[in-house]
Design a protein around this motif. Sequence first.
Motif, PDB file in Angstrom:
ATOM      1  N   ALA A 116       0.830  -1.203   0.000  1.00 59.51           N
ATOM      2  CA  ALA A 116       0.000   0.000   0.000  1.00 59.51           C
ATOM      3  C   ALA A 116       0.869   1.259   0.000  1.00 59.51           C
ATOM      4  O   ALA A 116       0.588   2.226  -0.715  1.00 59.51           O
ATOM      5  CB  ALA A 116      -0.928  -0.011   1.209  1.00 59.51           C
ATOM      6  N   ALA A 117       1.936   1.252   0.801  1.00 53.96           N
ATOM      7  CA  ALA A 117       2.835   2.400   0.848  1.00 53.96           C
ATOM      8  C   ALA A 117       3.525   2.610  -0.496  1.00 53.96           C
ATOM      9  O   ALA A 117       3.667   3.750  -0.962  1.00 53.96           O
ATOM     10  CB  ALA A 117       3.870   2.201   1.953  1.00 53.96           C
ATOM     11  N   ALA A 118       3.955   1.529  -1.133  1.00 55.33           N
ATOM     12  CA  ALA A 118       4.593   1.646  -2.446  1.00 55.33           C
ATOM     13  C   ALA A 118       3.616   2.197  -3.482  1.00 55.33           C
ATOM     14  O   ALA A 118       3.996   2.960  -4.377  1.00 55.33           O
ATOM     15  CB  ALA A 118       5.117   0.278  -2.893  1.00 55.33           C
ATOM     16  N   THR A 119       2.348   1.825  -3.355  1.00 52.17           N
ATOM     17  CA  THR A 119       1.323   2.335  -4.266  1.00 52.17           C
ATOM     18  C   THR A 119       1.154   3.840  -4.099  1.00 52.17           C
ATOM     19  O   THR A 119       1.141   4.597  -5.078  1.00 52.17           O
ATOM     20  CB  THR A 119      -0.018   1.616  -4.004  1.00 52.17           C
ATOM     21  OG1 THR A 119       0.146   0.212  -4.229  1.00 52.17           O
ATOM     22  CG2 THR A 119      -1.113   2.154  -4.918  1.00 52.17           C
ATOM     23  N   LEU A 130       5.606   7.848   5.994  1.00 53.91           N
ATOM     24  CA  LEU A 130       4.914   6.721   6.610  1.00 53.91           C
ATOM     25  C   LEU A 130       5.117   6.730   8.120  1.00 53.91           C
ATOM     26  O   LEU A 130       6.103   6.213   8.640  1.00 53.91           O
ATOM     27  CB  LEU A 130       5.392   5.402   6.001  1.00 53.91           C
ATOM     28  CG  LEU A 130       4.647   4.133   6.450  1.00 53.91           C
ATOM     29  CD1 LEU A 130       3.146   4.266   6.217  1.00 53.91           C
ATOM     30  CD2 LEU A 130       5.195   2.909   5.716  1.00 53.91           C
ATOM     31  N   GLY A 131       4.170   7.358   8.827  1.00 50.69           N
ATOM     32  CA  GLY A 131       4.171   7.302  10.284  1.00 50.69           C
ATOM     33  C   GLY A 131       3.557   5.991  10.747  1.00 50.69           C
ATOM     34  O   GLY A 131       2.533   5.554  10.220  1.00 50.69           O
ATOM     35  N   VAL A 132       4.182   5.358  11.741  1.00 50.39           N
ATOM     36  CA  VAL A 132       3.735   4.048  12.215  1.00 50.39           C
ATOM     37  C   VAL A 132       3.620   4.068  13.738  1.00 50.39           C
ATOM     38  O   VAL A 132       4.239   4.893  14.411  1.00 50.39           O
ATOM     39  CB  VAL A 132       4.683   2.929  11.749  1.00 50.39           C
ATOM     40  CG1 VAL A 132       4.594   2.738  10.233  1.00 50.39           C
ATOM     41  CG2 VAL A 132       6.132   3.226  12.146  1.00 50.39           C
ATOM     42  N   PRO A 181      10.766   3.872  -4.174  1.00 49.23           N
ATOM     43  CA  PRO A 181      11.650   4.090  -3.014  1.00 49.23           C
ATOM     44  C   PRO A 181      10.894   3.864  -1.711  1.00 49.23           C
ATOM     45  O   PRO A 181       9.738   4.273  -1.574  1.00 49.23           O
ATOM     46  CB  PRO A 181      12.077   5.554  -3.170  1.00 49.23           C
ATOM     47  CG  PRO A 181      11.864   5.872  -4.608  1.00 49.23           C
ATOM     48  CD  PRO A 181      10.698   5.054  -5.056  1.00 49.23           C
ATOM     49  N   LEU A 182      11.532   3.204  -0.767  1.00 47.37           N
ATOM     50  CA  LEU A 182      10.893   2.993   0.526  1.00 47.37           C
ATOM     51  C   LEU A 182      10.632   4.350   1.176  1.00 47.37           C
ATOM     52  O   LEU A 182      11.524   5.198   1.225  1.00 47.37           O
ATOM     53  CB  LEU A 182      11.785   2.147   1.430  1.00 47.37           C
ATOM     54  CG  LEU A 182      12.076   0.715   0.956  1.00 47.37           C
ATOM     55  CD1 LEU A 182      13.081   0.055   1.894  1.00 47.37           C
ATOM     56  CD2 LEU A 182      10.799  -0.107   0.886  1.00 47.37           C
TER      57      LEU A 182
END
Length: 304
Positions: A116-119, A130-132, A181-182
């Motif tokens: 989902a983040a890569a999308t 991306l806060g976790v 990219p991550l």
Amino acid sequence: MNIEKLTQGGFSIGVELPLDNDWSTSGEANRKRDGRPFGVPDMQHHAELIKQADGLGFRAAWVRDVPLYDPNFGDAAQIFETFTYLGYLASHTQNILLGTAAVVLPLRNPWLVRKAAATVQTLSHERLLLGVASGDRPSEYPIFGVDYHSRGERFRQAVEILRAIQDSKLVSGMKVLPEAPLPPLLVAGLAQQSPTWVGKHMQGWLAYPGTPNDHINRVALWREVAGDKPYVSFIHLDLEANPDAPIKRHRFGVSTGVNGLIQELESMKAAGVDHIGLHFRRNQQPLNETLEQIGESVLPKFHT
């Protein structure tokens, strides 16, 4: 990189969604008229408001991850599922960074979080922050079949997947697509980890709201374990029409005029905070007017 854009110029200002003032006097009246439970915002103007925030130059838009509405907490955040909503926001904006504050990793499959983040990274042209988090609502965990007390360990395992450390588990030819990219990882609170672990593995800290004095000691701890990585926090703002209205503190924020807001933000910057997200659910004025005031009178003093 988007993490560098967040702090470009030394200090920046963003918005925390939902862009609705449902905790104000008028918002409360509208909520009761519509029959919405407390904490469920009215999202009918969110598209035009996020476009306005983007056009005015707010640096980041932050969304929260609330899988289930629990009336005991009384806060549905922005209602929509986090990554789906970020994709929508990406299509309605051009420049504003898109941040999560924060995705509850133990309740999600980390491989799917990574996809989902890569999308979102791809569709937004690499604007994702991306806060976790490990989560703080015990009522959600049994519904998802997850042990609440092991959430710290599950958080660490998920971070390894998000940082591609566990890619050796993929058989030959397997990939997480789309290739992007991550995104930088920022943590809300400590996520059941030690400050040293967080400072080593995270690229930014999402600190709970507080006064400038509250942040001084927190920033000092963060600098000790993480160096100059970004320190981010939030203000629940009620911007008064009178620009000279003095600062009145309430839980998590202030009620004040434009000049008092500038003073508060200068104090945050002096305390070592790198970015502040403004939260408007208490705001008594219409949000489009408040955003315009801040865009004209506040952002130019800090965004260089």
